[in-house]
Design an enzyme around this catalytic site. Structure first.
Site, mmCIF file in Angstrom:
data_model
loop_
_atom_site.group_PDB
_atom_site.id
_atom_site.type_symbol
_atom_site.label_atom_id
_atom_site.label_comp_id
_atom_site.label_asym_id
_atom_site.label_seq_id
_atom_site.Cartn_x
_atom_site.Cartn_y
_atom_site.Cartn_z
ATOM 1 N N ASP A 1 0.850 -1.186 0.000
ATOM 2 C CA ASP A 1 0.000 0.000 0.000
ATOM 3 C C ASP A 1 0.885 1.235 0.000
ATOM 4 O O ASP A 1 1.750 1.376 0.854
ATOM 5 C CB ASP A 1 -0.890 0.029 1.254
ATOM 6 C CG ASP A 1 -2.005 -1.008 1.168
ATOM 7 O OD1 ASP A 1 -2.147 -1.628 0.095
ATOM 8 O OD2 ASP A 1 -2.712 -1.205 2.166
ATOM 9 N N ASP B 1 -13.959 -6.809 -5.276
ATOM 10 C CA ASP B 1 -14.188 -7.055 -3.847
ATOM 11 C C ASP B 1 -15.539 -7.741 -3.734
ATOM 12 O O ASP B 1 -16.552 -7.199 -4.181
ATOM 13 C CB ASP B 1 -14.222 -5.732 -3.071
ATOM 14 C CG ASP B 1 -12.869 -5.032 -3.094
ATOM 15 O OD1 ASP B 1 -11.846 -5.728 -3.251
ATOM 16 O OD2 ASP B 1 -12.830 -3.799 -2.958
#
Lengths: 208, 252
Positions: B11, B130
């Site tokens: 990230d 997702d």
């Protein structure tokens, strides 16, 4: 001096950067007069065979590369840059290639496997003593392609990979022309060693 | 035969890695390039950089990060997060990324996948999904905005749509398993892998090396992504790979 042939096909950045990591300072050019000053050339490229040939011809680079090969000067083709060295491709109908290596580029037949052939595949050495494989251990390299070479003569095969029931030419060579179907610049240490093996030839040829 | 791939995910916020690997030998664990090299040396097959910058400036910084990573790393990498237009894709791919990953933007306008695939080839376009189990659908539902917004898409309908649009790969995150460290979502991964002809990267839930074996065999995943398990040294890429090799899987 190492010239990278810039004919508008895909990302040349990663190849250039890979060479820089190895301590070389390559130059990019689409101009054959400029490129003729190089002692060795790299023909990279991703995209379609037909577009690739069109772009080479537009710049007069097809005859230039053919002459370069005739003069026995070092050339490394990568991915599409390897396929373009062959006689012809069945991509978008029939398209003639540079005809420096004997064979035809065909699409993977559909079957119980995924196309493109994308990911890490194991090399099989056909000519373990070829200089490009010097100090290269048996291992995996990174492929991304939907078409592959059906070679006419097996004597050009240096390394292959098995995919979809086909023996896929992975490294081919004929005299001063070397080429890889996979991306050496994306194949970690193993790929970088092969690039280095090609570049190491510069010392041998620069006096010519 | 292609190997099963192990893909660490980093990230990146305003150009810095957040949740950095806890390794003393790294000069700067917040540097995406240092981290990339570290994982390359560990044997990572690919990397994913997820840009979680909230600001426009942060996104601009990401282009520089991509350029630097591309100049240093000799393995393929994907960039996701904040990619909403064809222009965004061009900026990231031209900076040297091998693939871009689309998520919310693809749900908002599925044609975006087609535009990217036409321009760069399907192999460059990853669609991140997702998904969360939904009793009402009796299947998994697709979510956007980092899992905050439910969509009308059922998982299989959506995967078929993105394949039709030219997606080259699916990055599948199970919201039920994500962060739980109890293993990947085997049933979801298997369902999606069997429904499509493009590679599936399973994500979410990795807690130990055995989890990777399960998602590759039972789950039929082509690749497995993990973040914290690697960052926090619970296991390493090298350890996972040597375990999978021992178990007879094709691993680089």
């Amino acid at each position: 001096m190492i010239g990278i042939i810039d004919y508008g096909m895909g990302n040349l950045h990663s190849v250039t950067k890979a060479l820089e990591r190895l301590g070389y300072t390559p130059f990019l050019s689409e101009d054959h007069d400029e490129l003729s000053k190089a002692s060795m050339l790299i023909l990279p490229g991703v995209g379609s065979f037909k577009d690739g040939m069109t772009e080479l011809k537009k710049r007069g680079l097809d005859t230039f590369i053919q002459q370069w090969a005739k003069d026995n000067k070092p050339l490394l083709g990568i991915c599409l840059g390897m396929q373009l060295l062959f006689d012809e491709s069945e991509e978008n109908g029939q398209t003639e290639g540079l005809k420096l290596l004997p064979g035809r580029v065909e699409r993977f037949k559909s079957g119980n496997y995924k196309v493109p052939h994308m990911g890490w595949n194991r090399l099989v050495f056909e000519k373990a003593d070829h200089p490009i494989l010097q100090e290269v251990p048996l291992g995996h390299v990174y492929f991304v392609h939907s078409y592959f070479v059906k070679e006419k003569t097996a004597d050009i095969l240096v390394a292959t990979a098995e995919y979809g029931g086909e023996r896929v030419p992975a490294v081919v060579a004929k005299g001063s022309i070397w080429a890889t179907q996979f991306h050496p610049e994306k194949s970690s240490t193993l790929g970088m060693t092969m690039l280095k093996n090609f570049l190491d030839k510069e010392g041998e040829t620069s006096d010519e | 035969m292609l190997t099963k791939r192990i893909v660490p995910c980093l990230d990146v916020k305003e150009g810095r890695v957040v949740k950095g690997v806890q390794f003393v030998n790294l000069r700067d664990a917040g540097d995406p390039v240092e981290m990339g090299i570290f994982y390359d040396e560990q044997g990572a097959d690919e990397l994913v950089f997820l840009d979680i910058s909230a600001s426009h400036e942060g996104r601009e910084t990401m282009v520089d990060v991509v350029e630097e990573v591309a100049g240093t790393l000799a393995i393929p990498f994907t960039v996701g997060g904040g990619i909403n237009t064809l222009e965004d894709m061009k900026r990231i791919l031209r900076a040297g990324a091998d693939k871009v990953s689309l998520n919310t933007a693809a749900v908002n306008r599925p044609e975006l996948i087609r535009e990217g695939a036409d321009f760069f080839g399907s192999q460059c376009i990853v669609v991140a999904i997702d998904a969360k189990w939904d009793d009402e659908l009796n299947s998994w539902r697709v979510y956007t905005h980092g899992g905050r917004n439910a969509t009308d898409w059922e998982i299989i309908a959506w995967t078929k749509e993105i394949v039709k649009q030219g997606a080259g790969e699916i990055l599948l995150t199970s919201m039920d398993e994500d962060g739980e460290k109890k293993g990947f979502a085997i049933s979801l991964t298997k369902t999606v892998s069997e429904a499509v002809s493009i590679p599936v990267i399973a994500s979410g839930g990795a807690g130990k090396k055995e989890d990777f074996y399960d998602v590759f065999t039972e789950g039929k995943a082509d690749a497995a992504l993990a973040a914290s398990i690697f960052h926090y040294k619970e296991t390493s890429v090298a350890e996972v790979k040597s375990y999978l090799k021992e178990k007879g899987l094709e691993i680089r």
